[in-house]
Design an enzyme around this catalytic site. Structure first.
Site, mmCIF file in Angstrom:
data_model
loop_
_atom_site.group_PDB
_atom_site.id
_atom_site.type_symbol
_atom_site.label_atom_id
_atom_site.label_comp_id
_atom_site.label_asym_id
_atom_site.label_seq_id
_atom_site.Cartn_x
_atom_site.Cartn_y
_atom_site.Cartn_z
ATOM 1 N N GLU A 85 77.818 128.315 92.525
ATOM 2 C CA GLU A 85 76.616 128.769 93.205
ATOM 3 C C GLU A 85 76.197 127.782 94.294
ATOM 4 O O GLU A 85 76.444 126.581 94.176
ATOM 5 C CB GLU A 85 75.480 128.918 92.189
ATOM 6 C CG GLU A 85 75.788 129.998 91.163
ATOM 7 C CD GLU A 85 74.789 130.076 90.024
ATOM 8 O OE1 GLU A 85 74.874 131.035 89.260
ATOM 9 O OE2 GLU A 85 73.934 129.188 89.888
ATOM 10 N N CYS A 334 66.472 123.473 90.840
ATOM 11 C CA CYS A 334 67.259 122.321 90.391
ATOM 12 C C CYS A 334 67.600 122.440 88.917
ATOM 13 O O CYS A 334 66.734 122.671 88.091
ATOM 14 C CB CYS A 334 66.468 121.038 90.548
ATOM 15 S SG CYS A 334 66.385 120.442 92.206
HETATM 16 N N1 SAH Z 1 74.934 115.582 89.782
HETATM 17 C C1 SAH Z 1 74.077 115.176 90.828
HETATM 18 C C2 SAH Z 1 73.711 116.289 91.770
HETATM 19 C C3 SAH Z 1 73.454 117.628 91.163
HETATM 20 S S1 SAH Z 1 72.120 117.706 89.984
HETATM 21 C C4 SAH Z 1 72.833 114.493 90.292
HETATM 22 O O1 SAH Z 1 72.594 114.545 89.093
HETATM 23 O O2 SAH Z 1 72.140 113.897 91.089
HETATM 24 C C5 SAH Z 1 70.796 117.945 91.113
HETATM 25 C C6 SAH Z 1 69.421 117.504 90.658
HETATM 26 O O3 SAH Z 1 68.841 118.445 89.783
HETATM 27 C C7 SAH Z 1 69.399 116.174 89.938
HETATM 28 O O4 SAH Z 1 68.397 115.316 90.414
HETATM 29 C C8 SAH Z 1 69.155 116.624 88.538
HETATM 30 O O5 SAH Z 1 68.680 115.630 87.762
HETATM 31 C C9 SAH Z 1 68.210 117.772 88.734
HETATM 32 N N2 SAH Z 1 68.058 118.625 87.562
HETATM 33 C C10 SAH Z 1 68.986 118.920 86.635
HETATM 34 N N3 SAH Z 1 68.474 119.714 85.676
HETATM 35 C C11 SAH Z 1 67.190 119.932 86.005
HETATM 36 C C12 SAH Z 1 66.128 120.693 85.438
HETATM 37 N N4 SAH Z 1 66.322 121.380 84.320
HETATM 38 N N5 SAH Z 1 64.929 120.697 86.045
HETATM 39 C C13 SAH Z 1 64.750 120.018 87.187
HETATM 40 N N6 SAH Z 1 65.703 119.292 87.784
HETATM 41 C C14 SAH Z 1 66.909 119.243 87.211
#
Ligand code: SAH
Ligand code: SF4
Length: 340
Positions: A85, A334
């Site tokens: 996605e 996110c």
């Molecule tokens: N793997 C990388 C990039 C993709 S994740 C990283 O972790 O930075 C993208 C972002 O979404 C990250 O900051 C992650 O912590 C956040 N994220 C993941 N799950 C989430 C959720 N359930 N609610 C809000 N943000 C979330």
């Protein structure tokens, strides 16, 4: 599309060099989605290309538009049938930002993240990363006459665990002869892969770096971001310190806020103290992301409690933004990307 392969193919077939530029401009500047759209090419050449090359290596299955119209989630099918996605976010009027995936699933397995729950299926190739951009750009161009202004590698996957492919895609996106988006409009978000942060500082000093921190205490971060067991906070702090010293750039600090887990006063103070071991507050923007539901035991704090945490950090001299959640109704927020 594998542009190198296509270049070789054209050469081997005795096609004059100016045709290659026409193809390149059509794909990377005008965002065509099929060879039929490239009217400057003679029909027999279009047919030849069509038999041998697909314009995009990712096939859009659907585009879901949020109720407010400010988020568009694409689901793409890959050659082997796996799905990924990407999300277009309309952050400012006429300014679209594209969130790109770099892996199918993710091996880091942060427990609050829908992508992490599935584990890693495989890395994406450079083309599969770049082509998410091309397909989304085609959509925006044809449906809204608008353009993508920035990209962030913050979709499915940990970009720094697929460094080579991400770097190649970034070069294609930034190269003025290809897509030509300025490096300052490209950001990478990492869970904190220390060796890759060091590499990134050398390879892409003009791009932006975001760190998914979520906690500034070792035990909690070990749980929330399991990569912390390999690269603990002290190593991460040193890598960021060197990054800021060599690039003179600010670092974006992502902090997913979860009630009762990482949002206390003490934890705000700890975050502030940890950041100060790295660099002066002016080198950071703390981006608070209220937790988006992914079906685990976690909860987002109330709006007031999110504001309280942000105010505490601001009171300590930090620049803070609270991410407004776009696209929650299409599971494009996110952490909600799971490629269902
Ligand atoms: N793997 C990388 C990039 C993709 S994740 C990283 O972790 O930075 C993208 C972002 O979404 C990250 O900051 C992650 O912590 C956040 N994220 C993941 N799950 C989430 C959720 N359930 N609610 C809000 N943000 C979330
Ligand atoms: Fe992977 Fe980032 Fe999700 Fe953690 S938050 S599992 S690193 S995609």
């Amino acid at each position: 599309m594998d542009f190198k392969k296509l270049s070789v193919f054209l050469k081997e077939n005795g096609v004059p060099a100016f045709r290659l530029k026409q193809v390149r401009d059509a794909v990377y500047k005008n965002f065509v989605a099929s060879w039929d759209e490239v009217a400057v090419l003679p029909a027999p050449l279009r047919e030849k290309l069509g038999a041998k090359f697909r314009v995009h290596s990712v096939e859009p299955l659907e585009a879901l538009v949020s109720k407010k119209g400010d988020a568009i989630k694409f689901c793409f099918e890959l050659k082997d049938g796996l799905k990924i996605e990407s999300v277009l976010l309309n952050l400012l009027p006429e300014k679209w930002s594209l969130c790109l995936s770099t892996q199918v699933g993710c091996p880091v397995r942060c427990p609050f993240c829908a992508t992490g729950r599935k584990g890693l299926k495989r890395n994406l190739s450079p083309d599969e990363i770049t082509d998410q951009f091309l397909a989304a750009a085609h959509y925006l161009k044809t449906k809204r006459s608008q353009k993508i202004g920035s990209v962030i590698f913050m979709g499915m996957g940990e970009p720094f665990l697929n460094y080579e492919s991400v770097a190649e895609a970034m070069h294609t996106i930034a190269d003025p002869e290809m897509i030509g988006l300025g490096q300052r409009h490209i950001s990478v978000s990492t869970a904190g892969h220390v060796p890759a942060i060091r590499r990134f500082a050398k390879d892409f000093p003009q791009c932006n770096l975001a760190i998914s921190l979520h906690a500034a205490e070792e035990d909690l971060r070990n749980d929330l971001v399991p990569l912390n067991r390999t690269y603990p906070l002290a190593q991460l702090a040193k890598a960021l310190k060197d990054y800021i010293f060599s690039t003179k750039r600010r670092v974006f600090v992502e902090y997913v806020l979860m009630e009762g887990l990482n949002n206390s006063r003490t934890q705000a103070a700890r975050l502030n103290a940890w950041l100060r071991t790295v660099a002066a507050p002016k080198y950071f923007v703390v981006n608070i992301i209220p937790y988006n539901r992914t079906g685990g035991p976690y909860r987002a704090p109330t709006r007031d409690r999110v504001k309280l945490f942000a105010d505490l950090l601001e009171g300590m001299g930090l620049e803070v933004t609270v991410r407004k959640s776009l696209g929650e109704d299409i599971s494009g927020a996110c952490g909600q990307l799971a490629g269902k």
